[in-house]
Design a protein around this motif. Structure first.
Motif, short mmCIF file in Angstrom:
data_model
loop_
_atom_site.label_atom_id
_atom_site.label_comp_id
_atom_site.label_asym_id
_atom_site.label_seq_id
_atom_site.Cartn_x
_atom_site.Cartn_y
_atom_site.Cartn_z
N GLU A 289 101.22 -20.46 38.16
CA GLU A 289 102.14 -21.03 37.16
C GLU A 289 101.84 -20.43 35.79
O GLU A 289 100.67 -20.31 35.42
N ASN B 180 107.14 -24.93 46.88
CA ASN B 180 108.34 -24.38 46.24
C ASN B 180 108.13 -24.28 44.73
O ASN B 180 107.29 -24.97 44.17
N CYS B 181 108.94 -23.45 44.10
CA CYS B 181 108.75 -23.19 42.66
C CYS B 181 109.86 -23.79 41.81
O CYS B 181 111.00 -23.92 42.26
N CYS B 182 109.52 -24.11 40.59
CA CYS B 182 110.53 -24.66 39.69
C CYS B 182 110.34 -24.18 38.25
O CYS B 182 109.43 -23.39 37.96
N MET C 203 105.75 -28.84 48.01
CA MET C 203 105.00 -28.39 46.83
C MET C 203 104.76 -26.88 46.86
O MET C 203 104.29 -26.32 45.88
N GLU D 117 98.67 -23.35 41.18
CA GLU D 117 99.73 -24.16 41.77
C GLU D 117 99.37 -24.46 43.22
O GLU D 117 98.39 -23.95 43.73
N GLN E 61 110.23 -25.82 34.36
CA GLN E 61 110.12 -27.11 33.65
C GLN E 61 110.02 -26.89 32.14
O GLN E 61 109.42 -25.90 31.71
N TYR F 196 107.40 -38.47 44.42
CA TYR F 196 108.18 -37.38 43.81
C TYR F 196 109.63 -37.80 43.95
O TYR F 196 110.19 -37.78 45.06
N GLU G 87 107.04 -21.33 37.67
CA GLU G 87 106.17 -21.16 38.83
C GLU G 87 106.59 -19.90 39.60
O GLU G 87 107.78 -19.60 39.71
N ARG H 130 115.79 -27.95 46.33
CA ARG H 130 114.50 -28.30 46.93
C ARG H 130 114.14 -29.78 46.82
O ARG H 130 113.21 -30.24 47.47
N ARG I 41 112.13 -31.96 34.50
CA ARG I 41 111.50 -31.36 35.67
C ARG I 41 112.40 -30.98 36.84
O ARG I 41 111.91 -30.50 37.86
N ILE J 189 110.77 -31.77 48.59
CA ILE J 189 109.46 -32.07 47.97
C ILE J 189 109.21 -33.56 48.03
O ILE J 189 108.09 -34.02 48.29
N TRP K 154 105.51 -37.64 40.38
CA TRP K 154 106.31 -36.47 40.03
C TRP K 154 107.77 -36.88 39.94
O TRP K 154 108.48 -36.86 40.95
N1 GLU Z 1 106.61 -27.16 42.32
C1 GLU Z 1 107.11 -28.48 42.02
C2 GLU Z 1 108.63 -28.43 41.93
O1 GLU Z 1 109.23 -27.48 42.37
C3 GLU Z 1 106.54 -29.04 40.73
C4 GLU Z 1 105.05 -29.16 40.70
C5 GLU Z 1 104.53 -29.44 39.30
O2 GLU Z 1 104.95 -30.45 38.71
O3 GLU Z 1 103.79 -28.59 38.79
O4 GLU Z 1 109.24 -29.35 41.41
#
Ligand code: GLU
Ligand code: MG
Length: 610
Positions: free
Chosen positions: A76, A221-223, A219, A69, A225, A303, A25, A270, A401, A274, A380
């Motif tokens: 993303e 924020n970026c991650c 949400m 996103e 996966q 989440y 992301e 984060r 994740r 979230i 999530w």
């Molecule tokens: N942006 C979310 C995170 O940092 C995840 C969102 C998603 O699953 O796309 O965990």
């Protein structure tokens, strides 16, 4: 709704080997060099259209795929095709990430950039978006936030509807309180006054915490996966369980989110932010009021970490109270779905759907999985168990994740490759990391704390390789019975878990290295992998900093920083300029990476000693 699941579960199995798809992301930022400010640019939707028009829409084999996103400053990216199972594919991960960055960058003007930062330090501060928009905390809005304007939410109605419905279901705005990092001059107690507050903010904000009140703070924020393809449903269940125990460890190693709403916080990740940002449970469900109108008490947000293991050998470690929809459980077991899987699905279904599109209500559940996906995609959790979509040859998959996104494609590839290699050794050596899930949850809490990599102690299984044991359905059956033995696990540091400690624990990297020694790997790929593992090894030992630690030091050494936990526009600008230079290899950062960018670039000249 559950009917679809029965169909999916009874569908034929796929025999692809473990491989993956990797999601990154991104945030779009704009540098105002004249005024030394950096802002988030609200043009993710436009970028997305552009990228798709030039890519996947004209070429089905295009190497990148782009998706929307939550933030309208976010986007993303994934590779065009999933990875296969060969070793040489490890050498293509970083290349593809570079392609993504270049592709997106080529659509931006000189002062704009695409960044892989987990949390934007001044998210929710006055004027943090471009164009500038002021929050209007009104009931009709989506967030009703004092800080995060609805304009910063992706324009697709799904995202504002999710936001509004979470708030309405909960019966009040979401509440996020992150402990502030108390520096020498931070006011004590730290208590803020909020402009525009109708009283909800001041009631919800805790002293000595950074208060946030919108889904966007989480949400937004970026991650990073990774999805793994399993050979069979039982292999998927095994990987789901084994990797669940690894989530807190890798999350702490990837820590990259120390700042919130313009303040230095006392957490590095984060995750909890979230979690609170999408917590749609009512007071009754949270246990703050006696149950009257609701069906259940629910112990976690939508989440959060997983609540049950799915494999046979995981069953005895399922020590968390699992709230389930009993009707759904009955229906599934009556159709022959086993107890653990039926419980897992019946647990997902305690959540209400958050959005429904009118034209998608009456569906043919035998051929469309939208109703299942609607619930699944708004649960999530640290791991996601993904049944094959109907009428497709995609097999069973699991998604990992918890990772925070890193500044560079090199680091992101390193974390991904480390986790992929871990799945290889888990399956090849039949490793067993399972400990009671309540202990994994305790690890999740520790993992988010400031400097958890160095200071945190984590429950981890002592004897992970029981050689010569019977293996059934991808999971070992060495431990029979239903009792768990507290002697099986011990508190260890991340250094011990990753690098090993004589007489205590063999270490995940040494195990991966011994696996690699037995594999045919071309020299170039081997160099790449060794550089990745070296990064992970040194982050775990503390020789290199996590992104979170490095950012903290940057702020603390900044001439404008007043030891008051405040990140000013100028500090934010300088930090993001530096991050952007690092990400684009315009400068090196030995504290983070340990070697100069040139060495990475010169593929013939890689340092490979471990
Ligand atoms: N942006 C979310 C995170 O940092 C995840 C969102 C998603 O699953 O796309 O965990
Ligand atoms: Mg995403």
């Amino acid at each position: 709704m559950v009917h679809i699941l029965l169909i999916m579960i009874t569908q034929s199995q796929n025999d692809a080997s473990v491989a993956g798809s990797i999601k990154v992301e991104y945030m779009l930022v704009s540098f105002d060099h004249a005024n030394q400010k950096v802002r988030l640019v609200l043009k993710g939707e436009e970028m997305l259209d552009n990228l798709q028009d030039r890519g996947e829409k004209i070429n089905p084999n295009h190497p990148t795929l782009w998706r929307p996103e939550y933030g309208s400053y976010m986007i993303e990216g994934t590779p065009g095709q999933p990875y296969g199972g060969t070793m040489s594919e490890f050498n293509t991960v970083e290349d593809n990430m570079r392609k993504r960055r270049q592709e997106a960058s080529s659509l931006l003007t000189e002062n704009d950039s695409i960044c892989t930062i987990t949390s934007f330090p001044r998210l929710g501060c006055p004027g943090f978006t471009l164009p500038e928009s002021t929050p209007t905390p009104v009931e009709e809005g989506a967030s009703k936030s004092l800080f995060f304007p609805d304009q910063a939410i992706n324009k697709h109605p799904r995202f504002s509807t999710l936001t509004r419905n979470i708030r309405h279901r909960r019966g009040e705005k979401v509440v996020i309180n992150v402990p502030i990092f108390k520096d020498r001059k931070t006011p004590s107690p730290f208590i803020e006054r909020f402009h525009n507050d109708d009283g909800e903010g001041v009631r919800a904000a805790k002293p000595d915490h950074i208060y946030m009140d919108a889904m966007g703070f989480g949400m937004g924020n970026c991650c990073l996966q990774v999805t793994f393809q399993a050979c069979s449903i039982s292999e998927a269940r095994c990987l789901y369980d084994q990797l669940a125990t690894i989530c807190p460890i890798v999350m702490a190693l990837s820590a990259a989110a120390p700042f919130y709403r313009g303040y230095v916080s006392d957490i590095d990740c984060r995750w909890g932010v979230i979690s609170a940002s999408v917590d749609d449970r009512t007071k009754e469900e949270r246990g703050l009021k006696p149950l009257k109108n609701e069906k259940y008490r629910i112990s976690k947000s939508r989440y959060d970490s997983i609540d049950s293991y799915l494999s046979k050998c995981g069953e005895k470690y399922n020590d968390l109270d699992l709230t389930i929809d009993k009707e759904i459980y009955k229906q599934l077991t009556a159709e022959g779905i086993d107890h653990l899987l039926a419980e897992h699905i019946a647990h997902l279904f305690i959540r209400d759907p958050l959005t429904l599109f009118e034209e998608k209500i009456h569906l043919d559940d035998a051929n469309e999985s939208d109703h299942f996906e609607n619930i699944q995609s708004t649960n999530w959790q640290t791991m996601r168990f993904k049944p094959p979509p109907p009428n497709s040859d995609i097999g069973w998959r699991v998604e990992f994740r918890p990772m925070e996104v890193q500044l560079t494609d090199f680091e992101n590839s390193a974390y991904v490759v480390f986790v992929v290699l871990l799945t290889r050794v888990i399956l090849s050596y039949k490793l067993d990391f399972l400990i009671p899930l309540s202990k994994v949850d305790e690890n999740m809490k520790v993992a988010q704390k400031r400097d958890a990599v160095q200071q945190g102690m984590f429950y981890f299984k002592k004897d992970i390789c029981k050689v010569g044991i019977a293996v059934v359905d991808g999971c070992n059956t060495a431990h029979n019975g239903t009792e768990t033995d507290p002697e099986e696990y011990a508190l260890m540091s991340i250094d011990t878990i990753i690098n090993g400690k004589e007489g205590v624990f063999p270490g995940l990297i040494p195990i991966i290295n011994s696996y690699l020694e037995n594999m045919e790997v071309d020299v170039d790929t081997r160099c790449t992998i060794l550089n990745y593992l070296k990064l992970i090894k040194k982050r775990a030992s503390g020789e290199l900093m996590t992104v979170a630690r490095w950012m903290r030091e940057f702020v603390s050494n900044h001439p404008d920083y007043k030891q008051d936990s405040v990140i000013t526009d100028k500090i934010n600008y300088d930090l993001l300029v530096k991050c952007n230079q690092i990400a684009n290899e315009l400068t090196d950062c030995p504290e983070l990476h340990g070697f100069t960018v040139d060495k990475i670039k010169l593929s013939g000249n890689k340092t490979v000693s471990l």
